[in-house]
Design a protein around this motif. Sequence first.
Motif, short mmCIF file in Angstrom:
data_model
loop_
_atom_site.label_atom_id
_atom_site.label_comp_id
_atom_site.label_asym_id
_atom_site.label_seq_id
_atom_site.Cartn_x
_atom_site.Cartn_y
_atom_site.Cartn_z
N VAL A 1 -17.95 10.98 2.06
CA VAL A 1 -16.75 10.13 2.39
C VAL A 1 -18.03 10.28 3.63
O VAL A 1 -18.19 11.13 4.77
CB VAL A 1 -16.00 10.22 3.41
N GLY B 1 2.19 2.52 9.49
CA GLY B 1 0.89 2.57 8.86
C GLY B 1 -0.59 2.14 9.28
O GLY B 1 -0.08 2.66 10.77
N PRO C 1 -1.89 -9.54 8.84
CA PRO C 1 -1.26 -10.48 9.06
C PRO C 1 0.33 -11.10 9.13
O PRO C 1 0.45 -11.98 10.36
CB PRO C 1 -1.19 -11.11 7.33
N GLY D 1 -9.30 13.03 7.92
CA GLY D 1 -7.93 12.60 7.12
C GLY D 1 -6.79 13.12 7.68
O GLY D 1 -5.68 13.13 6.59
N GLN D 2 -6.18 12.13 8.60
CA GLN D 2 -5.04 11.95 9.84
C GLN D 2 -4.47 10.51 9.49
O GLN D 2 -2.88 10.42 9.82
CB GLN D 2 -5.13 12.46 11.02
N GLY D 3 -4.90 9.54 9.07
CA GLY D 3 -4.29 8.56 8.81
C GLY D 3 -3.18 8.27 8.33
O GLY D 3 -2.45 7.99 8.84
N PHE D 4 -3.55 9.21 7.40
CA PHE D 4 -1.61 8.45 6.37
C PHE D 4 -0.74 9.82 6.22
O PHE D 4 0.38 9.03 6.34
CB PHE D 4 -2.52 8.54 4.73
N ASP E 1 1.59 -3.92 5.92
CA ASP E 1 1.04 -4.67 5.47
C ASP E 1 -0.74 -4.64 5.81
O ASP E 1 -1.92 -5.39 5.90
CB ASP E 1 1.59 -6.32 5.61
N ASP F 1 0.39 -4.28 -6.30
CA ASP F 1 -1.21 -4.54 -5.45
C ASP F 1 -1.65 -4.66 -6.41
O ASP F 1 -2.26 -3.87 -7.21
CB ASP F 1 -1.17 -3.46 -4.66
N THR G 1 -4.17 -2.74 8.05
CA THR G 1 -4.93 -2.74 9.28
C THR G 1 -4.89 -4.22 9.66
O THR G 1 -4.93 -4.22 11.31
CB THR G 1 -6.15 -2.13 9.77
N VAL H 1 6.74 -12.19 1.40
CA VAL H 1 6.28 -12.86 2.88
C VAL H 1 6.08 -14.03 3.23
O VAL H 1 4.49 -13.68 3.74
CB VAL H 1 7.02 -12.04 3.93
N PRO I 1 -11.78 8.07 9.84
CA PRO I 1 -11.22 8.95 8.97
C PRO I 1 -11.71 10.32 8.92
O PRO I 1 -11.53 11.38 7.91
CB PRO I 1 -11.67 8.15 7.74
N GLY J 1 1.10 -0.91 0.41
CA GLY J 1 0.36 0.18 0.50
C GLY J 1 1.10 1.22 0.23
O GLY J 1 1.63 1.54 -0.34
#
Length: 403
Positions: free
Chosen positions: A223, A285, A163, A296-299, A158, A39, A160, A129, A293, A13
């Motif tokens: 959104v 990440g 794995p 709009g802060q996550g990324f 990888d 991806d 939220t 992996v 969201p 991502g």
Amino acid sequence: MNAAVDIAIAGTGHTALTAALALARALPQRRIALLGGADAAASADPRVTALAAGSREIFTQLGIWPALAAVAAPILDIRIDEHGAPARASLGPVAAADAFGHVIENPVFAAALATAVAALPNVERLPAVTGTPRPAADHCALPVGEGSVAARLLIVADGTDSPLRTALGIEVEARDYGTTALLATLELDAPHGGLACEHFTPSGPLALLPLPARDGRERMALVWVLPPPRAAELAAASPQRRLTELRAALPPGAAPVSAMGDPALVPLRRIRACESVRSRLVLAGNAAHSLHPVAGQGFNLSVRDLAALAQTLREHAAVGGDPGDLRVLADYARRRERDQQRTLMFSEALPALFARRELPLRLGRQLGLLALDRLPPLRRAVANFGAGLSLPAARVVDADARL
Ligand SMILES: Cc1cc2nc3c(=O)[nH]c(=O)nc-3n(C[C@H](O)[C@H](O)[C@H](O)COP(=O)(O)OP(=O)(O)OC[C@H]3O[C@@H](n4cnc5c(N)ncnc54)[C@H](O)[C@@H]3O)c2cc1C
């Protein structure tokens, strides 16, 4: 296949791609591997990303900002209000050079990042992996198909549900918000003028974000946070009924909507990993923190994390430091603690505050919006915080380095 690299990044991502870009720029002598291949889902990602001004500064350091700005729409004003209440706050308007942020569709963003990564001489792409990473004293062993990759540092990016985080036994604090975001692209009957709206409704916030025009059509991203049954009902409704219901929910002053694209539903959860670093390991990440969201802060938070990681590794490398040494990684974690804590709290508190229906709180919110609208210092402070500018940006590359 067996390989030895300095830094392995597991993920496909935006975080993985940005990590490759930042670390390759900061550490041009290091060999970096991006583990995950292309991806296939990236081209179908329905999300958009509002890149805050703080991220713009970091992507400028990375030499990719002109390519991103060319495919993004600037946010020139932000309007905040509450459904059915009179007060509203406007943080702008501002000139294009001072834009609060830029909105970019995720597939377009991923393609621009991938192009930039492909041009880096010290980054190679390897398969994903396929088993549990095994950290050892001087490297982390990563099973990849029939072979393995040995990396001095593994960055887990990888997503939220990560794995690899699960395989490594790293616990998370998780919270299901019990809401779903309905995402769609809107076509407009009039120009949006760079206006972004944050409209708080009793069921959750509705955000409108400007997008670049396509085929001569003005567009915005929607959104819309809703209770899950309501989101499912709208998604299953006829396009005409969906449009009618959306029009009834729009904030005053929003550009008139002529059409709504197919909606996508995203259930909202907060995740925070209980450990962000271990010897030979960093989580980045959404694998480290996945936020509501609304703001709009996550990324944007992840970009600041990655810039700080790049700076920390660069500074330690200059004195012979090992990138996977726990002391180096603990230094990085310390530098990021305050910003992460504040951003997580802000993203959590905002929707919770506007969800409360008690009269004193509703009055308090109205007064707060009025103060925000009328008091320039407060407006500036809020805008700077939202833009990720309230703390100094990390230096991925030396201040005088030329890209
Ligand atoms: C509705 C919504 C709107 C948002 N808007 C904004 C915004 O405006 N601004 C903002 O800053 N943030 C926003 N965010 C947050 C932002 O989308 C995320 O922070 C960002 O996408 C995180 O990227 P990531 O690469 O960490 O995770 P992901 O996007 O989840 O990517 C991780 C990828 O890794 C892949 N993967 C899984 N296992 C492996 C493996 N073993 N090896 C390799 N790869 C693997 C996954 O398939 C996935 O594609 C929003 C989020 C939502 C839900």
